[in-house]
Design an enzyme around this catalytic site. Structure first.
Site, mmCIF file in Angstrom:
data_model
loop_
_atom_site.group_PDB
_atom_site.id
_atom_site.type_symbol
_atom_site.label_atom_id
_atom_site.label_comp_id
_atom_site.label_asym_id
_atom_site.label_seq_id
_atom_site.Cartn_x
_atom_site.Cartn_y
_atom_site.Cartn_z
ATOM 1 N N SER A 135 0.875 -1.186 0.000
ATOM 2 C CA SER A 135 0.000 0.000 0.000
ATOM 3 C C SER A 135 0.901 1.220 0.000
ATOM 4 O O SER A 135 2.088 1.117 0.357
ATOM 5 C CB SER A 135 -0.846 -0.010 1.276
ATOM 6 N N TYR A 148 -2.077 -0.577 10.614
ATOM 7 C CA TYR A 148 -2.178 -1.091 9.246
ATOM 8 C C TYR A 148 -0.878 -0.838 8.491
ATOM 9 O O TYR A 148 -0.336 -1.741 7.833
ATOM 10 C CB TYR A 148 -3.350 -0.395 8.548
ATOM 11 N N LYS A 152 2.049 -3.122 6.426
ATOM 12 C CA LYS A 152 2.433 -2.951 5.019
ATOM 13 C C LYS A 152 3.935 -2.650 4.877
ATOM 14 O O LYS A 152 4.566 -3.048 3.897
ATOM 15 C CB LYS A 152 1.567 -1.875 4.363
HETATM 16 N N1 LIG Z 1 -8.721 -0.295 -1.030
HETATM 17 C C1 LIG Z 1 -7.615 0.418 -0.955
HETATM 18 O O1 LIG Z 1 -7.672 1.645 -1.082
HETATM 19 C C2 LIG Z 1 -6.270 -0.242 -0.745
HETATM 20 C C3 LIG Z 1 -5.145 0.580 -0.804
HETATM 21 C C4 LIG Z 1 -3.888 0.023 -0.618
HETATM 22 C C5 LIG Z 1 -3.756 -1.337 -0.401
HETATM 23 N N2 LIG Z 1 -4.874 -2.124 -0.341
HETATM 24 C C6 LIG Z 1 -4.660 -3.553 -0.097
HETATM 25 O O2 LIG Z 1 -5.171 -4.298 -1.181
HETATM 26 C C7 LIG Z 1 -5.661 -5.563 -0.715
HETATM 27 C C8 LIG Z 1 -7.115 -5.735 -1.140
HETATM 28 O O3 LIG Z 1 -7.865 -4.656 -0.579
HETATM 29 P P1 LIG Z 1 -9.408 -4.380 -0.956
HETATM 30 O O4 LIG Z 1 -9.598 -2.920 -0.806
HETATM 31 O O5 LIG Z 1 -9.774 -5.072 -2.196
HETATM 32 O O6 LIG Z 1 -10.099 -5.089 0.329
HETATM 33 P P2 LIG Z 1 -11.609 -5.600 0.496
HETATM 34 O O7 LIG Z 1 -11.873 -5.594 1.976
HETATM 35 O O8 LIG Z 1 -12.524 -4.812 -0.362
HETATM 36 O O9 LIG Z 1 -11.534 -7.105 -0.018
HETATM 37 C C9 LIG Z 1 -10.635 -7.981 0.637
HETATM 38 C C10 LIG Z 1 -11.021 -9.424 0.416
HETATM 39 O O10 LIG Z 1 -10.117 -10.213 1.215
HETATM 40 C C11 LIG Z 1 -10.867 -11.189 1.929
HETATM 41 N N3 LIG Z 1 -10.164 -11.535 3.172
HETATM 42 C C12 LIG Z 1 -10.039 -10.777 4.282
HETATM 43 N N4 LIG Z 1 -9.371 -11.457 5.227
HETATM 44 C C13 LIG Z 1 -9.052 -12.666 4.695
HETATM 45 C C14 LIG Z 1 -8.366 -13.804 5.186
HETATM 46 N N5 LIG Z 1 -7.889 -13.849 6.431
HETATM 47 N N6 LIG Z 1 -8.200 -14.849 4.363
HETATM 48 C C15 LIG Z 1 -8.704 -14.839 3.103
HETATM 49 N N7 LIG Z 1 -9.381 -13.795 2.586
HETATM 50 C C16 LIG Z 1 -9.558 -12.727 3.386
HETATM 51 C C17 LIG Z 1 -12.223 -10.558 2.197
HETATM 52 O O11 LIG Z 1 -13.223 -11.539 2.421
HETATM 53 C C18 LIG Z 1 -12.445 -9.764 0.905
HETATM 54 O O12 LIG Z 1 -13.121 -10.529 -0.090
HETATM 55 C C19 LIG Z 1 -5.478 -5.554 0.810
HETATM 56 O O13 LIG Z 1 -4.275 -6.214 1.148
HETATM 57 C C20 LIG Z 1 -5.376 -4.079 1.139
HETATM 58 O O14 LIG Z 1 -4.665 -3.835 2.329
HETATM 59 C C21 LIG Z 1 -6.122 -1.609 -0.517
#
Ligand SMILES: NC(=O)c1ccc[n+]([C@@H]2O[C@H](COP(=O)([O-])OP(=O)(O)OC[C@H]3O[C@@H](n4cnc5c(N)ncnc54)[C@H](O)[C@@H]3O)[C@@H](O)[C@H]2O)c1
Length: 252
Positions: A135, A148, A152
């Site tokens: 991230s 968080y 990361k």
């Molecule tokens: N959304 C953002 O702005 C953003 C920014 C930077 C990084 N990220 C990273 O990108 C990745 C995806 O984020 P997102 O926004 O799509 O999240 P989200 O919450 O929309 O979706 C995450 C998915 O992961 C699944 N999940 C959660 N815990 C789990 C576990 N223990 N085992 C298996 N599956 C699990 C959830 O059921 C969900 O379907 C994450 O690692 C997040 O930290 C997101």
């Protein structure tokens, strides 16, 4: 032979967009999620996809996932450790259990994914690619997101370390660093901001967009394009990198 990718947390959000893009790129994909119903729904939408249930914080479950995918598809070429969670908590209010939960999913989940994929790549004697979700929080910490961000930063460190340790086996390890992506995770954060500030989610998006050089939130598909590149042969000589793709929020 058709390449095979596992994407964790692919039932929704960024992982779902990555899965869809990799199918377009010609991969067979394993949609792995703790929320099995969402994994099934995503797999049903895509060709060449199967749904799997996994909790990435569970070492044995991640190894069983890799074994099952190899039984189903015959091989593994790309492991995408995408699953992650967030918690918005001031450090002084951070309970040990909350801190532990963040590390269990975001850090141990990536560690176990690296271990299980590397073991399979070595068994196959093939090159392989491991791609981890970091991230912009892996470089720059926002208030209430320190826990968080700590996870990361740790993902960035695991990515560099694994790249060094696995490079001799021609396994590359990289990470992607999105900014503010329109997903269920970000939507929950925006809802909190809107409640705290007496605004609407739309107003929070408009205000947040002013901090982005490209003046719009990131789409899951924007992230999927970067992962598509990292999963491709075009990225064969890149390893140990945590690549920022955030529309211009932080500058590395
Ligand atoms: N959304 C953002 O702005 C953003 C920014 C930077 C990084 N990220 C990273 O990108 C990745 C995806 O984020 P997102 O926004 O799509 O999240 P989200 O919450 O929309 O979706 C995450 C998915 O992961 C699944 N999940 C959660 N815990 C789990 C576990 N223990 N085992 C298996 N599956 C699990 C959830 O059921 C969900 O379907 C994450 O690692 C997040 O930290 C997101």
């Amino acid at each position: 032979m058709t390449k095979v990718a596992i994407i964790t947390g692919a039932g929704k959000g960024i992982g779902k967009a990555i899965a869809s893009q990799l199918v377009t790129d010609g991969f067979q994909v394993a949609i792995a999620d703790m929320d099995y119903a969402s994994a099934v729904a995503t797999a049903d939408e895509l060709a060449n996809a199967r749904a799997y249930r996994v909790n990435v914080a569970d070492h044995d479950a991640v190894f069983q996932l890799v074994d099952q995918v190899v039984r189903d598809f015959g091989q593994l070429d790309v492991m995408i450790n995408n699953a992650g969670i967030t918690k918005e908590i001031l450090l002084e209010d951070m309970a040990g259990d909350d801190f532990q939960a963040l590390f269990d999913v975001n850090v141990k989940g990536v560690l176990f994914g690296i271990q299980a994929a590397a073991a399979q790549f070595k068994r196959q004697g093939s090159h392989g690619k491991i791609i981890n979700a970091a991230s912009i929080g892996a470089y720059s910490v926002a208030e209430k997101h320190s826990g968080y961000s700590a996870t990361k930063f740790a993902v960035r460190s695991l990515t560099q370390g694994a790249a060094k340790e696995l490079g001799a086996d021609q396994i590359t390890v990289n990470a992607y660093c999105p900014g503010y992506v329109e997903t269920p995770m970000m939507n929950a954060i925006l809802q909190n901001y809107a409640e705290q500030n007496g605004t609407t989610v739309e107003e929070e998006i408009a205000r947040g967009s002013q901090r982005i050089a490209l003046r719009r939130p990131e789409k899951p598909e924007d992230v999927a394009q970067v992962v598509s590149f990292l999963a491709s042969e075009k990225a064969d000589y890149i390893t140990g990198q945590a690549i920022v793709a955030d529309g211009g929020v932080i500058y590395k």
